[in-house]
Motif scaffolding. Structure first.
Motif: not given
Length: 846
Positions: A299-302, A356-357, A361-363, A734-737
């Protein structure tokens, strides 16, 4: 607290990394850990840290390093049971460490246990224990310190110990008949250790038992050549005897009846070598309750790391005072991170980790992470000096069914470095975070040591929305004519009307209403956001402030309705929206009367954007307004994503004064036209054009992001036509969806992404090892969510076949799976498709 030497130096507290200081502090800790629970003389430590040219201030520097280590290893001066203690003990220092917390000690214990099993001839147990010992290694011992030039004799001794353990392990595994499995590992090791005769003999024996006699003899010749030419020595007797046994096809090498000696090179004697077959262990029956339901995803995370130095707030260091301040810091971090949708991953002393994420995930995860960091900094200004690092990137995330998610990867190390380099009272972020956090104000120049300093942030409402002024208006003329016609009808008939514009993220909802707003005499606008301090009342607060600032609201209302009871009542009901909180008293009649009075003076358009993020009170008010609004020229337009209909399935259903407009993706020609106007270069190959149109999939936001990426001449895809990467903002959408899907449905979608372009319930069920009827239901739901589209029935099996509406969705879904998981699913999918068609007819479903 655990210590890792077998690789880069690491100190972990509850699986979270403990930040260490500079090279000298790390080197001092590494040397003390090599001599754990033993007194190390100061002179020996100085010699280890400075092998030559010892500076005059070396002793003072060492004292500073030790002082810093004491603060790290025994937080706040406490001495809990099992924690490390760094003591001054003449003539130097003593580091007390629990043997079970040091990976080097654990490795040595397991090695001795494995050798005991080896001596007893218990080959399977020996192999298992020795493999467990070797699995503790993550690289060369103290690899990070070795890179700085440190070359202590202890490092060489530990390296030799590891090699000897590897040889013992190979011996046990060859005896178990696993010669096929270890040949590759043996060949790699012999390349870097050509003089170790025991390794050479083990490789020879393994090759011989695999039927590779020529290769086995070639190993002997290479080993002999290295010994003779470079050292002037002949191979030892055991290796020479092994060569003769291979040449003679000695029976002792094939089916040895027993093992009397420890080394496998002992051949040709009365007690030959034996291979004991590995025992066959039946796997235990797996029940549903026993399944590990932890999900692992890329995943893409912060990630945020907060280091709080308590300073004067902790008084004189009394443990109770320190704990009180520590609890206050923890409470602030938890509150701000949770408020913005993050997860607190724990803490090591006064260093806190937040993510975060995850789990969803959130945009705007990067935006949220920086906003939370700035809020923590401001709230703790009077309590502690903080250093905060923020890093955004890919990570391997584990999502347990219960408990806190965890993340691994170099991203955590990057975040730790940013935190350590940040000045006191500052938030430092990586470049990826800076590029993604569009509502944050940054210092003009990056820091010389890397990263960017965050200064402040603006209001979240509308701040993260990308400017669309330069985006051409393409293929939305029909929808615009519908809105303009409804506005004309509202003005002429003086009858309110309500419009919902539905569409996926980036499809052009805002661009459409912007076009209408330019032709309106009076338009009030409100935007809902996924996070912020408005508690979901943002749209109503924006609408009121669009009419008048809250400071002049009373005067403006008096001008609208006159001075008196009505003005006072409207002001009392609207003023609470200036700083809305969870305790806002909803006054629908007053709010409705306000809009009616504004519309009475001039036809009014109210634009409510992203209402899928609004709270239920706002949604209830909009629906109530449609039923009770008087005969005034009022046009209310709400934009939303399809998720709104999941919350409110009957949203404006069957009402006379309501219209729903669904925005579909642009056509192929529309996409090309939009890209033509956005691209700053026309020198694109036909293949790149085709790839662009395919990736954009008719989404204007995607077109904008891909055009920005392709216009950058540094992008390799422009130069060589390679496949197009997914821009981070597109990936976030897309990941949020995808993360909004139910857990089991998303798992089926991941299986479908691996199974192929066209998938059926049978193929997806085989890919994921699931029940075919459950899969069929999940695919139907994915079709309803417009992620999959029905493509007809398979002519051979009769199953319904589905295709991905957007190929980017398939790619992003597949990339979330770890490589090993993806490969395993792909193999199962291939096996299913290779079965005869006749066998598939029994799998019909749907």
């Amino acid at each position: 607290m655990r210590f890792h030497l077998l690789g880069s130096l690491e100190v972990l507290d509850d699986d979270l990394p403990v930040p260490l200081g500079g090279v000298k502090q790390r080197a001092a800790l590494g040397f003390l850990l090599l001599h754990a629970n033993r007194v190390v003389a100061t002179s020996k430590l100085l010699q280890a840290l400075w092998s030559r040219d010892v500076p005059p201030t070396a002793r003072k520097m060492l004292q500073n390093a030790v002082s810093g280590l004491r603060g790290v290893l025994t937080p706040h001066g406490s001495t809990p049971e099992g924690s490390a203690l760094l003591l001054t003990h003449a003539p130097g220092y003593l580091l007390r460490v629990d043997q079970n917390s040091l990976d080097l000690s654990r490795f040595q214990q397991l090695t001795e246990q494995g050798r005991g099993e080896l001596s007893a001839g218990n080959w399977p147990a020996a192999a298992k224990v020795l493999r467990k010992a070797l699995s503790l290694w993550r690289g060369p011992v103290l690899a990070d310190l070795a890179e700085t030039g440190i070359n202590w004799p202890e490092l060489t001794a530990i390296k030799d110990c590891r090699l000897a353990t590897q040889e013992d392990c190979f011996e046990a595994e060859i005896a178990c008949g696993r010669h096929y499995e270890i040949i590759g590992e043996l060949e790699s090791l012999i390349e870097v250790e050509p003089y170790r005769e025991r390794l050479g003999g083990q490789l020879m024996l393994a090759l011989y038992r695999c039927g590779r006699q020529v290769d086995a003899l070639s190993v002997y010749r290479r080993t002999r050549a290295a010994l003779v030419e470079e050292l002037g020595l002949e191979p030892g007797r055991e290796l020479q005897e092994l060569e003769r046994a291979i040449l003679d096809h000695a029976p002792a090498l094939d089916l040895p009846p027993s093992v009397q000696r420890r080394h496998l090179l002992a051949v040709g004697q009365a007690s030959p070598v034996v291979i004991t077959p590995a025992p066959v262990v039946e796997p235990p029956a797996v029940t549903v309750d026993a399944l590990d339901v932890t999900t692992v995803e890329r995943k893409l995370v912060s990630v945020v790391m907060v280091s709080a130095q308590l300073g004067l707030a902790a008084g004189d260091g009394d443990p109770e005072d320190v704990d009180a301040v520590h609890q206050e810091v923890a409470s602030v971090v938890s509150a701000e991170v949770s408020r913005l949708g993050g997860v607190v991953g724990g803490n090591v002393g006064s260093v806190f980790l937040a993510m975060f994420g995850v789990p969803k995930t959130a945009e705007d995860d990067a935006d949220r992470a920086v906003r939370a960091s700035l809020a923590v900094r401001d709230r703790l200004a009077a309590v502690a000096d903080v250093q905060i690092g923020v890093a955004t990137g890919d990570s391997l995330v584990r999502l347990p069914s219960s408990g806190v998610p965890t993340a691994t990867g170099v991203l955590l190390d990057q975040c730790r470095q940013l935190m350590a380099l940040a000045p006191l009272g500052a938030v430092r972020a990586c470049t990826s975070t800076r590029d993604a956090a569009s509502s944050v104000t940054w210092e003009a120049d990056g820091a010389p040591t890397g990263g960017w300093q965050a200064v402040s942030c603006v209001s979240p409402r509308g701040a993260t929305r990308r400017s669309q002024a330069a985006v051409p208006f393409v293929e939305r003329e029909r929808e615009l004519l519908v809105l303009q016609g409804l506005l004309d009808e509202v003005s002429v008939r003086r009858r309110p009307h309500f419009v919902t514009v539905l569409g996926e993220a980036g499809v052009g909802k805002t661009r459409l209403v912007n076009e209408l707003a330019t032709s309106c005499s009076t338009a009030l606008r409100g935007t809902a956001t996924a996070f912020g301090d408005d508690h979901g009342y943002g749209p109503l607060s924006d609408v009121v402030s669009g009419f008048s600032s809250f400071e002049t609201l009373r005067a403006s209302l008096s001008s609208l309705v006159g001075v008196g009871e009505l003005a006072d009542r409207l002001h009392g009901s609207l003023a609470c929206l200036a700083q809305p909180g969870p305790g806002v008293q909803a006054d629908f009649p007053a709010w409705r009367r306000f809009l009616e009075e504004v519309a009475e003076s001039s036809p009014l358009v109210v634009l409510l954007e992203d209402v899928h993020w609004a709270n239920d009170v706002v949604l209830d008010f909009v629906e109530e307004l449609s039923e009770h609004a008087g005969s005034v020229p009022l046009l209310v337009i709400a934009t939303a994503r399809p998720e709104l209909l999941q919350r409110r399935p009957s949203w404006f259903g069957g009402k006379r004064n309501a219209t729903t407009i669904s925005l579909e993706p642009l056509s192929h020609n529309g996409t090309r036209s939009l890209l033509n106007s956005l691209l700053q270069t026309s020198e694109l190959s036909s293949e790149l054009w085709q790839a662009l149109v395919s990736c954009v999939g008719g989404n204007p936001l995607f077109a904008t992001e891909y055009a920005r990426m392709v216009s950058d001449p540094r992008m390799p895809c422009v130069q060589n036509g390679s496949s197009l990467p997914v821009p981070p903002s597109v990936r976030g959408v897309l990941t949020t969806q995808l993360d909004s899907l139910p857990f089991d449905v998303k798992a089926v979608l991941q299986d479908a992404a691996v199974a192929g372009d066209l998938v059926s319930p049978g193929a997806v069920a085989a890919t994921g090892g699931r029940d075919v009827l459950d899969v069929a239901k999940a695919l139907e739901l994915l079709e309803q969510r417009d992620i999959l589209r029905r493509q007809g029935r398979n002519s051979e099996t009769g199953e319904i076949e589905y295709g991905f509406r957007h190929l980017l969705v398939r790619d992003v879904v597949a990339e979330q799976l770890p490589r090993a998981t993806r490969a395993s699913k792909h193999e199962r999918a291939q096996a299913w498709f290779e079965e005869p068609a006749l066998d598939l007819t029994d799998r019909w479903a749907g």
